[in-house]
Design an enzyme around this catalytic site. Structure first.
Site, PDB file in Angstrom:
ATOM      1  N   ASP A 157       0.808  -1.229   0.000  1.00 29.54           N
ATOM      2  CA  ASP A 157       0.000   0.000   0.000  1.00 29.54           C
ATOM      3  C   ASP A 157       0.843   1.283   0.000  1.00 29.54           C
ATOM      4  OD1 ASP A 157      -1.357  -2.300   0.928  1.00 29.54           O
ATOM      5  OD2 ASP A 157      -2.890  -1.101   1.915  1.00 29.54           O
TER       6      ASP A 157
ATOM      7  N   GLU B 202      -4.145   1.797  -2.970  1.00 23.26           N
ATOM      8  CA  GLU B 202      -5.424   2.219  -2.368  1.00 23.26           C
ATOM      9  C   GLU B 202      -5.297   3.432  -1.439  1.00 23.26           C
ATOM     10  OE1 GLU B 202      -7.501   0.032   0.516  1.00 23.26           O
ATOM     11  OE2 GLU B 202      -5.845   0.120   1.923  1.00 23.26           O
TER      12      GLU B 202
ATOM     13  N   ASN C  97     -10.085  -1.641   0.226  1.00 22.47           N
ATOM     14  CA  ASN C  97     -11.293  -1.079   0.827  1.00 22.47           C
ATOM     15  C   ASN C  97     -11.427   0.429   0.623  1.00 22.47           C
ATOM     16  OD1 ASN C  97      -9.009  -1.440   2.706  1.00 22.47           O
ATOM     17  ND2 ASN C  97     -10.246  -0.199   4.090  1.00 22.47           N
ATOM     18  N   HIS C  98     -10.331   1.116   0.275  1.00 25.13           N
ATOM     19  CA  HIS C  98     -10.405   2.557   0.037  1.00 25.13           C
ATOM     20  C   HIS C  98     -10.563   2.917  -1.445  1.00 25.13           C
ATOM     21  CE1 HIS C  98      -9.683   3.372   4.203  1.00 25.13           C
ATOM     22  NE2 HIS C  98      -8.506   2.763   4.189  1.00 25.13           N
TER      23      HIS C  98
ATOM     24  N   HIS D 237      -0.658  -2.906   6.514  1.00 24.30           N
ATOM     25  CA  HIS D 237       0.459  -1.960   6.440  1.00 24.30           C
ATOM     26  C   HIS D 237       1.668  -2.406   7.265  1.00 24.30           C
ATOM     27  CE1 HIS D 237      -2.029   1.776   4.953  1.00 24.30           C
ATOM     28  NE2 HIS D 237      -2.378   0.653   4.361  1.00 24.30           N
TER      29      HIS D 237
END
Ligand SMILES: [Fe+2]
Ligand SMILES: [Fe+2]
Length: 290
Positions: free
Chosen positions: A32, A63, A91-92, A200
């Site tokens: 990410d 994302e 999800n983002h 993360h």
């Protein structure tokens, strides 16, 4: 740098294409990318990693590329211009509305395949480099994340969409380690790699499963280690301490690129996977961070 070409639905399978045994490839998967500092860290690290490892493909999770949440067309164009072959999401995905039409276009950017079919974008793509075809599938976990359909049933549809490819990389974007490990075992021997994102934080379990699939539960993020999974640490601590709303900003402290290098031998098989944990080589002064 030649622009990667997407083939959203793949091509019809041809006999023997996936059994040639000459599918040697080196895939860098990057976790990410968080905010402008994360994008700049990728830009600074990628040329070094490309030369060091003779990379065939570069796949990144984007994302969090736009200020920590979502991704804009400008962010995506910047990543593709830097030599990224495929962008995966999570999800983002829909935090920035301007990305919706971009997700429907012809660029190799994918959102979880197990989102609802009515949601913008697609969950699979195929890119080609050096005569090799790489299929990329993005999945979302179902525990603690909003995904309209099961990752474990929709993966079969997604693999079928790819057609004849030399390698398949699956980005399993999930909160729960159990879902990611289960997906690794579920796909062992059928895809080249299952790599986890979303938490993360890199995990220390990278390995080749018995069937030849590279697996890691989470590769970590590309962004500031000085924060709390990307957020300025004093703001995260204040939120936890006071239990009151706090405006979060992306930390810029101690940026690292985190990912995994997967060496592939025969078709749909990996021979090694190793973590890539690299501090940004240059200080922020004079950079184009924004
Ligand atoms: Fe996420
Ligand atoms: Fe994320």
């Amino acid at each position: 740098m030649a622009e990667p070409q997407a083939s959203p639905t793949g091509t019809p399978a041809q006999d023997g294409d996936a059994q040639k045994g000459d599918g040697e490839a080196r895939i860098l998967f990057v976790g990410d990318i968080v905010g402008g500092i994360g994008r700049q860290t990728l830009l600074d690290c990628l040329p070094i990693l490309r030369e060091r490892h003779e990379l065939t493909f570069v796949v990144v999770n984007g994302e969090n590329a736009a200020g920590g949440l979502g991704i804009t067309p400008k962010n995506a164009d910047q990543l593709f211009a830097a030599g990224v072959d495929v962008i995966t999401l999570g999800n983002h995905t829909y935090h920035r509305r301007e990305i919706y039409p971009y997700l429907e276009g012809d660029r190799p950017i994918v959102r979880p395949a197990n989102f609802l079919r009515s949601q913008p974008g697609r969950g699979t793509c195929v890119v080609e480099r050096d005569g090799l075809r790489l299929g990329v599938i993005n999945l979302s976990g179902n525990l603690y994340l909003r995904a309209g359909r099961s990752a474990f049933t929709e993966i079969e549809v997604a693999i079928g969409e790819l057609g004849a490819v030399d390698h398949i990389l699956v980005d399993m974007h999930a909160e729960a380690t159990s879902e990611k490990i289960a997906m690794g075992w579920h796909l062992d021997g059928r895809v080249s790699a299952v790599v986890g994102t979303h938490t993360h934080v890199p995990t220390a379990d990278a390995r080749i499963l018995p069937g030849g699939t590279a697996y890691v539960t989470d590769v970590g993020m590309t962004g500031p280690r000085g924060g709390v999974i990307g957020v300025k640490r004093e703001q995260a601590i204040e939120s936890l301490l006071t239990q009151m709303p706090v405006r979060f900003e992306t930390s810029e402290e101690d940026p690292w690129l985190m990912g995994a290098l997967i060496r592939c031998s025969g078709a749909l098989r990996a021979e090694s996977i190793e973590p890539v944990l690299m501090p940004r080589p240059r200080p922020a002064a004079g950079s184009t961070d924004h």
